[in-house]
Design a protein around this motif. Structure first.
Motif, PDB file in Angstrom:
ATOM      1  N   VAL A  22     -14.423 -11.101  38.077  1.00  0.00           N
ATOM      2  CA  VAL A  22     -13.482 -10.177  37.450  1.00  0.00           C
ATOM      3  C   VAL A  22     -13.777  -8.838  38.106  1.00  0.00           C
ATOM      4  O   VAL A  22     -14.891  -8.340  38.007  1.00  0.00           O
ATOM      5  CB  VAL A  22     -13.713 -10.103  35.929  1.00  0.00           C
ATOM      6  N   TYR A  67      -9.082 -13.714  35.135  1.00  0.00           N
ATOM      7  CA  TYR A  67      -9.213 -15.114  35.493  1.00  0.00           C
ATOM      8  C   TYR A  67      -9.004 -15.959  34.257  1.00  0.00           C
ATOM      9  O   TYR A  67      -9.646 -15.723  33.235  1.00  0.00           O
ATOM     10  CB  TYR A  67     -10.622 -15.334  36.063  1.00  0.00           C
ATOM     11  N   ALA A  75     -12.847 -13.556  30.644  1.00  0.00           N
ATOM     12  CA  ALA A  75     -12.607 -12.544  31.677  1.00  0.00           C
ATOM     13  C   ALA A  75     -12.373 -11.175  31.034  1.00  0.00           C
ATOM     14  O   ALA A  75     -12.861 -10.161  31.529  1.00  0.00           O
ATOM     15  CB  ALA A  75     -11.407 -12.939  32.530  1.00  0.00           C
ATOM     16  N   THR A  92     -14.409 -17.907  41.949  1.00  0.00           N
ATOM     17  CA  THR A  92     -13.186 -17.494  41.274  1.00  0.00           C
ATOM     18  C   THR A  92     -13.475 -16.838  39.938  1.00  0.00           C
ATOM     19  O   THR A  92     -12.588 -16.301  39.324  1.00  0.00           O
ATOM     20  CB  THR A  92     -12.293 -18.717  41.036  1.00  0.00           C
ATOM     21  N   ALA A 152      -8.751 -13.311  45.792  1.00  0.00           N
ATOM     22  CA  ALA A 152      -7.920 -12.709  44.741  1.00  0.00           C
ATOM     23  C   ALA A 152      -6.936 -11.714  45.328  1.00  0.00           C
ATOM     24  O   ALA A 152      -5.807 -11.595  44.856  1.00  0.00           O
ATOM     25  CB  ALA A 152      -8.801 -12.035  43.698  1.00  0.00           C
ATOM     26  N   ARG A 158      -4.960 -16.242  37.980  1.00  0.00           N
ATOM     27  CA  ARG A 158      -5.493 -14.882  37.973  1.00  0.00           C
ATOM     28  C   ARG A 158      -4.473 -13.851  37.541  1.00  0.00           C
ATOM     29  O   ARG A 158      -3.785 -13.265  38.373  1.00  0.00           O
ATOM     30  CB  ARG A 158      -5.977 -14.499  39.371  1.00  0.00           C
ATOM     31  N   ALA A 198      -6.417 -21.457  41.110  1.00  0.00           N
ATOM     32  CA  ALA A 198      -6.925 -20.567  40.064  1.00  0.00           C
ATOM     33  C   ALA A 198      -5.742 -19.920  39.349  1.00  0.00           C
ATOM     34  O   ALA A 198      -4.623 -19.911  39.866  1.00  0.00           O
ATOM     35  CB  ALA A 198      -7.810 -19.483  40.685  1.00  0.00           C
TER      36      ALA A 198
END
Ligand SMILES: [Zn+2]
Length: 419
Positions: A140, A154, A231, A137, A402, A191, A189
């Motif tokens: 990027v 992230y 990130a 995760t 993602a 994102r 996560a």
């Protein structure tokens, strides 16, 4: 850079014959076989307590293992060091002038990412760097999308109660897709998505931020070492370069990162940005009730209005060229998703409409949703449309995927992962 010895790779001509020694003579435990098609090898991991031994057999004559054996005979082929973040590790090694076989990560066994350092840099040892799937995760990634450039950011992992994440779906069914920890929480996560366009730079949602108490950090298993600032650094983006911050809704895991505490003063995080918020969502968030109070933390957004940086909007529509919002309701009364449209293609940031790839089936709806029947109605219509029109879907909370395309085969839905 923190490195841990993960395993030692041994090139063998015939795995079964090698097992006659390692498994039968030495009595070691051997894991199930695995093929890595990209490397054209077959592997067996052997448990020796700490770092493992990995037997490797070539599955094609042009495999690196076949070449190695042809040149040097069987034997120790490589050592593998585990890194928490392969992108960061490779970036640092490049900066230090270290010669690499792979300057970018490539897929390895068991869903890992790997890259090799050149033996000329390591004094004769082939060194593999590996990032395990649970750390993936951290990626990027930037994707050109017509006139837009989309970057998945992230803000770290977090955990929420598995039961609450799947509503009426029994644990027996969801635990296979999202294994819970000992506190019944599943891995998620945060994102946010960065959009670069001719008109400027926009961040859609911005994670939980860093204002949480120790107790909240524990409850949600936040890991702030891997937060949004990191990130953005990896993406080469400064906070001050962000022109717009758009909220899908104002829950803490989506817009907590909009403000920061600076010497006990709360202020907008992105110094130059206008904050784009749906007016009715603002009304709901600033008038919480018993059911949503824990999700709407006033310090996340009230300081924005105090600083005069909020631009409210009332309706669905185009926010900026190529960026369109549509209210879904359901999760919150005013929850909205964001369509990114350019070059005849459509990507959709679906926020909590479909929080993870485990939520593809229509009735798999979060217990958190205030109006689950609204979620159901919108989701049924939307997923059908997303499949037919091949929307690229950005999953804000999925721990591993993602972005991807929702597909359907023999009535079963799945995601073809893109990022
Ligand atoms: Zn959420």
């Amino acid at each position: 850079m923190k490195l841990v010895l993960d395993h030692i790779g041994i090139a063998v001509e015939d795995i079964e014959k090698a097992l006659a020694f390692y498994r039968d003579s030495l009595g070691l435990d051997v894991e199930a076989p695995e093929e890595v098609p990209t490397e054209r090898v077959r592997a067996r991991l052997i448990d020796v307590g700490g770092p493992a031994l990995e037997l490797l057999e070539a599955t094609a004559s042009d495999s690196a293992i076949a070449t190695y054996i042809a040149k040097r005979g069987p034997g120790i082929h490589h050592i593998t060091l585990r890194v928490p973040d392969l992108h960061v590790a490779l970036f640092e090694l490049r900066q230090r002038g270290v010669r690499l076989v792979n300057s970018e990560p490539r897929p390895g066994a068991g869903g890992s990412l790997v890259a090799f350092i050149h033996p000329s840099a390591t004094h004769g040892v082939l060194v593999e760097l590996k990032q395990c799937p649970e750390d993936l995760t951290l990626d990027v990634k930037t994707l050109p999308f017509g006139n837009l450039q989309l970057t998945v950011l992230y803000d770290g992992p977090f955990r929420l109660d598995g039961g609450a994440m799947f509503g009426v779906v029994p644990r027996q069914m969801w635990e296979k897709l999202a294994p819970p920890d000992e506190r019944n929480r599943i891995q998620l996560a945060m994102r946010p998505l960065l959009v670069d366009a001719a008109w400027g730079r926009m961040i859609i949602d911005c994670g939980a931020g860093d204002k949480m108490s120790e107790k909240q950090v524990d409850i949600y298993a936040l890991d702030r070492r891997r937060a949004l600032n990191r990130a953005l650094t990896i993406a080469g983006v400064s906070e001050a370069s962000i022109d717009f911050a758009l909220a899908t809704h104002l829950h803490f895991d989506h817009f907590g990162g909009a403000t920061i505490r600076d010497n006990d003063v709360l202020r907008p995080r992105f110094s130059r940005a206008r904050y784009l918020i749906r007016e009715a969502e603002w009304e709901d968030a600033t008038h919480p009730h018993e059911r949503n109070r824990a999700s709407y933390l006033q310090e996340d957004f009230v300081p924005l209005k105090d600083a005069g940086v909020v631009d409210f909007f009332a309706d669905d529509g185009v926010i900026k060229p190529g960026v369109r919002v549509e209210r879904t309701g359901g999760h919150t009364g005013q929850h909205q998703i964001v369509y990114l449209e350019s070059g005849g293609r459509t990507a959709v940031f679906v926020a909590d409409l479909i929080p993870t790839t485990a939520h593809l089936q229509d009735p798999w709806i979060m217990g958190y949703d205030l109006f689950p029947m609204d979620t159901l109605a919108f989701k049924k219509r939307f997923i059908r449309e997303a499949i037919e029109r091949e929307y690229l879907i950005f999953f804000e909370h999925d721990p591993k995927v993602a972005a991807g395309y929702i597909r359907e085969k023999n009535g079963k839905r799945f995601v073809e992962q893109v990022l």
